[in-house]
Design an enzyme around this catalytic site. Structure first.
Site, short mmCIF file in Angstrom:
data_model
loop_
_atom_site.label_atom_id
_atom_site.label_comp_id
_atom_site.label_asym_id
_atom_site.label_seq_id
_atom_site.Cartn_x
_atom_site.Cartn_y
_atom_site.Cartn_z
N GLN A 1 28.85 41.36 34.73
CA GLN A 1 28.97 40.64 35.68
C GLN A 1 29.60 41.04 36.90
O GLN A 1 30.16 42.59 37.13
CB GLN A 1 30.50 39.47 35.29
CG GLN A 1 31.16 38.65 36.38
CD GLN A 1 31.90 37.57 35.53
OE1 GLN A 1 33.08 38.47 35.57
NE2 GLN A 1 32.07 36.12 35.29
N GLU B 1 34.52 31.10 32.14
CA GLU B 1 35.28 32.14 31.85
C GLU B 1 37.51 32.58 32.05
O GLU B 1 37.13 32.84 31.14
CB GLU B 1 35.23 33.73 32.69
CG GLU B 1 35.43 34.33 32.85
CD GLU B 1 34.89 35.63 34.08
OE1 GLU B 1 35.06 34.93 34.58
OE2 GLU B 1 35.34 36.82 33.70
N ASN C 1 47.13 35.23 37.03
CA ASN C 1 46.84 34.62 36.52
C ASN C 1 48.54 33.89 37.86
O ASN C 1 48.57 32.42 38.02
CB ASN C 1 48.64 34.90 35.41
CG ASN C 1 47.38 34.53 33.74
OD1 ASN C 1 46.34 34.43 33.62
ND2 ASN C 1 48.55 34.34 32.79
N GLU C 2 48.33 35.01 38.35
CA GLU C 2 49.11 34.04 39.41
C GLU C 2 48.04 32.90 40.46
O GLU C 2 48.23 32.00 41.07
CB GLU C 2 49.74 34.98 40.43
CG GLU C 2 50.53 35.78 39.79
CD GLU C 2 50.93 36.67 39.01
OE1 GLU C 2 49.21 37.38 38.61
OE2 GLU C 2 51.57 37.09 38.04
#
Lengths: 325, 382
Positions: B127, B247, B363-364
């Site tokens: 990727q 993803e 995750n933020e």
């Protein structure tokens, strides 16, 4: 594998939600506090009876899967009445034991409400009978000798009653265990509903409330708190529905699954309460604003869940031994 | 009743077939890490065996090497795959991320040309999103693609980084800026690039666990024909968001992976005999987390089949599984005590789990997406 709702289940849930939106707004929950107008609480029970909720299991033929989302809605509305106890616990237990006292017709007609003892008896002052689930046996008692108790959630109308004596309703441990699991499932479903309500209130508030010239809900610190609370609730809810399925099918893993549901829902609701109060700021720390009605109910329902016992039950199902055991 | 968490007869048959094949074929000794050069080659051999038995891409149509499996069957295969302790999927970026995007946005010609080779592990895809100056802020990428009308294609220049297994793969999919004058999210195009094209240089480097699992990819005037544009010029952002949805959500991180990890954790805890109450609680909670993820994804699959697109909900999956994975491994290390220092499966798994809350969008970023697109909170702010 399938894990969705039928059109009937969706329709019933929406009907209950609509009913509670009009029959159990925050003003009715407030009316259930000491000094409030009890007649609106009575009107709420009549409305639920009109929908057949007290006889949901017997008369409407619903099982736990059908029932679980209704119970979640009663949590969302913080219904100040023993709906879970009467409809999901007492009615099926009485039916299974042959209803020796002849109480079922009264339940179906909306005259008889059954509360469940667990230290305190929540909604005892609004009930006609108290069910005691104690190990392998169950008793049914009246409210004779009941003493009012003051509770943090003032809408609980809680009492203390003497330990029952005399003939038990049943000594069939499996039936009593099933009743205890239904009570636990009902608590988990209510906790998910209460958590959703607190989150909805908070999202609504932080979109409106402005500080520094912008809505406080535009700040990342607030967003991240609320996203975490949502994730906990969204991942607890399917575990509650799966427990309902395991219970409805009397599957061998039902104890493990009910306990998992209770533990996840308890944690999710507590976090939602904490997050909701924090994100509201000072207004959330008042009794004039509605949030406290739902937070205090969530704490009250969570307090009925014996977390250690549920943890031990999942651990035993996983064959994990504790040092103290 | 539309809740039935047991296999139907055909699902049970599918599960039995997968289980039998895996039992007979999964290597008895774990392969060396697929994030090293030698281990990668061994994993590619494994991928080819999977493909020969048509297990490498079960949900794809048969003509591309799949089995036309339903989403339920795919979940079942994943459960069995991870429960069997089968090797990591070094083809995952192609099969689980690029392929869903090809099915959604590709031309028939692209699908016919690329998918069979991907399923057979002949082409190995990595990727190309992040750049030195564009990580969480993906729309800030600077790598460019300049039109070469005479040659019928584009000339790509710039640098990609944090490219997983980039040093071992044969192809890269990624975003490049085709219109520098357009707004940040516009003017991007999704390209498919062979890494042996003239002008490409790849340099591998070590991750937290020491394996050469990362790479930098330098592109200098690399020619890519029009046939290798995926989803249209200037459409790159929209196409890339479909890949990131895969993803973050179901396709990359199926519940089977975490159910198997939680089962291994429980087996580890059980092997210790009596556990201190706190450790027992940690193990129980990690197991419940894996179960909650499993049940949530089953609900999600039911909703997907009913036509509700995953959209921003995939960010909730990502938040949950990435933190769950850390929890499972932290619990295992605590149970292991001093043995946790040994470089072994649990300690390696722990180091890898720490990447989960970072990759596929930190995750933020995910929390902000959930708050804005699921809860409807206002954008902006600080």
């Amino acid at each position: 594998m399938r894990f969705g709702w039928t059109a009937d289940q969706v329709a019933l849930r929406e009907a209950v939600r609509d009913l509670l939106a009009s029959a159990c707004p925050p003003s009715v929950v407030r009316a259930a506090w000491p000094g409030g107008d009890e007649s609106s609480v009575e009107a709420l029970w009549s409305a639920l009876t009109g929908m057949g909720i007290p006889g949901a299991v017997g008369e409407l033929g619903l099982d736990e899967v059908d029932l679980v989302s209704l119970l979640e809605e009663t949590g969302y509305a913080a219904v100040p009445l023993p709906v879970v106890e009467t409809a999901a616990v007492a009615a099926p237990l009485l039916a299974a034991t042959g209803d020796p006292g002849g109480h079922l017709p009264g339940i179906l007609a909306g005259r008889t409400r059954v509360a469940v003892a667990g230290g305190l008896v929540p909604y005892g002052r609004r009930a006609t009978l108290v069910l005691h689930l104690d190990g392998p046996a169950a008793w049914l008692s009246t409210l004779d000798g009941a003493v009012d108790e003051t509770t943090v959630d003032g809408s609980l109308a809680a009492v203390r009653v003497p330990k029952p004596s005399g003939e038990p309703l049943t000594e069939d441990a499996e039936l009593v265990g099933l009743a205890a699991d239904r009570l636990a499932l009902g608590a988990a479903a209510q906790l998910v509903g209460l958590g959703r309500r607190m989150l909805d209130l908070t999202v609504g508030y932080v979109r409106e409330r402005r500080q520094f010239g912008v809505p406080v809900g535009s700040f990342q610190a607030v967003k991240h708190h609320l996203a975490d609370a949502l994730v906990r609730l969204e991942f607890a809810a399917p575990a509650v529905y799966a427990a309902a399925w395991a219970l409805a099918g009397r599957r061998p893993e039902r104890g493990r699954d009910v306990s998992t549901a209770v533990l996840l829902a308890t944690e999710a609701a507590r976090e939602a309460a904490r997050t909701a109060i924090q994100c509201h700021g000072a207004i959330g720390y008042t009794v004039e604003y509605d949030l406290h009605l739902y937070a205090k109910r969530a704490w009250a329902v969570a307090a009925t869940c014996d977390t250690d016992a549920h943890l031990a039950r999942v651990a035993e199902a996983l064959d994990l031994k504790g040092a103290a055991a | 009743m539309t809740v039935d968490l047991t296999d139907t007869a055909s699902e049970a048959a599918f599960r039995a077939e997968a289980r039998a094949w895996l039992r007979a074929n999964v290597p008895a000794q774990p392969l060396p890490s697929g994030d090293t050069r030698e281990g990668f080659a061994r994993h590619v051999d494994w991928e080819r065996r999977l493909h020969e038995a048509r297990w490498s891409a079960v949900s794809w149509p048969e003509r591309y090497g799949g089995r036309d499996a339903s989403l339920w069957e795919w979940l079942i295969f994943e459960e069995e795959y991870h429960a069997a302790g089968a090797p990591q999927r070094v083809t995952q970026n192609g099969i689980f991320l690029l392929a869903p995007t090809l099915f959604e946005f590709g031309t028939d010609g692209q699908r016919d040309r690329l998918l069979p080779r991907m399923a057979a592990a002949e082409d190995l895809w990595c990727q190309g999103w992040s750049e030195p100056e564009a990580g969480s802020d993906l729309a800030g990428i600077r790598s460019t693609a300049v039109r070469d009308e005479a040659a019928g294609g584009w000339r790509l220049s710039g640098q990609k980084t944090w490219t997983t297994r980039g040093a071992f793969c044969t192809h890269l999919f990624g975003l490049f800026r085709t219109d520098p004058a357009a707004a940040r999210h516009r003017g991007l195009t999704y390209f498919l690039v062979p890494l042996d094209a003239p002008g490409v240089t790849v340099r591998g480097f070590g991750r937290l666990d020491g394996d050469e699992g990362f790479a930098e990819v330098f592109l200098s005037d690399v020619f890519v024909p029009d046939a290798d544009v995926l989803g249209g010029v200037g459409e790159g952002w929209r196409v890339a968001m479909a890949t990131t949805g895969s993803e973050r959500g179901l396709t990359l991180r199926s519940p089977g992976r975490f159910l198997a990890a939680a089962d291994r954790l429980v087996a580890l805890a059980r092997s210790r005999g009596s556990l201190a109450p706190r450790l027992r609680e940690r193990a129980v909670r990690a197991w419940m987390g894996a179960r909650a993820y499993h049940l949530y994804t089953l609900r999600d699959v039911d909703a997907l089949l009913a036509g509700v697109p995953a959209g921003a909900r995939s960010s909730m999956n990502k938040l949950f599984w990435s933190e769950l994975d850390v929890d499972i491994h932290e619990a295992a290390l605590e149970i292991l005590g001093p043995e946790a220092r040994v470089d072994a499966a649990w300690s390696r798994g722990f180091l890898f789990s720490l990447s989960g809350p970072i990759y596929a969008g930190t995750n933020e970023i995910q929390r902000t997406i959930v708050a804005e697109r699921v809860l409807g909170l206002p954008r902006g702010g600080g």
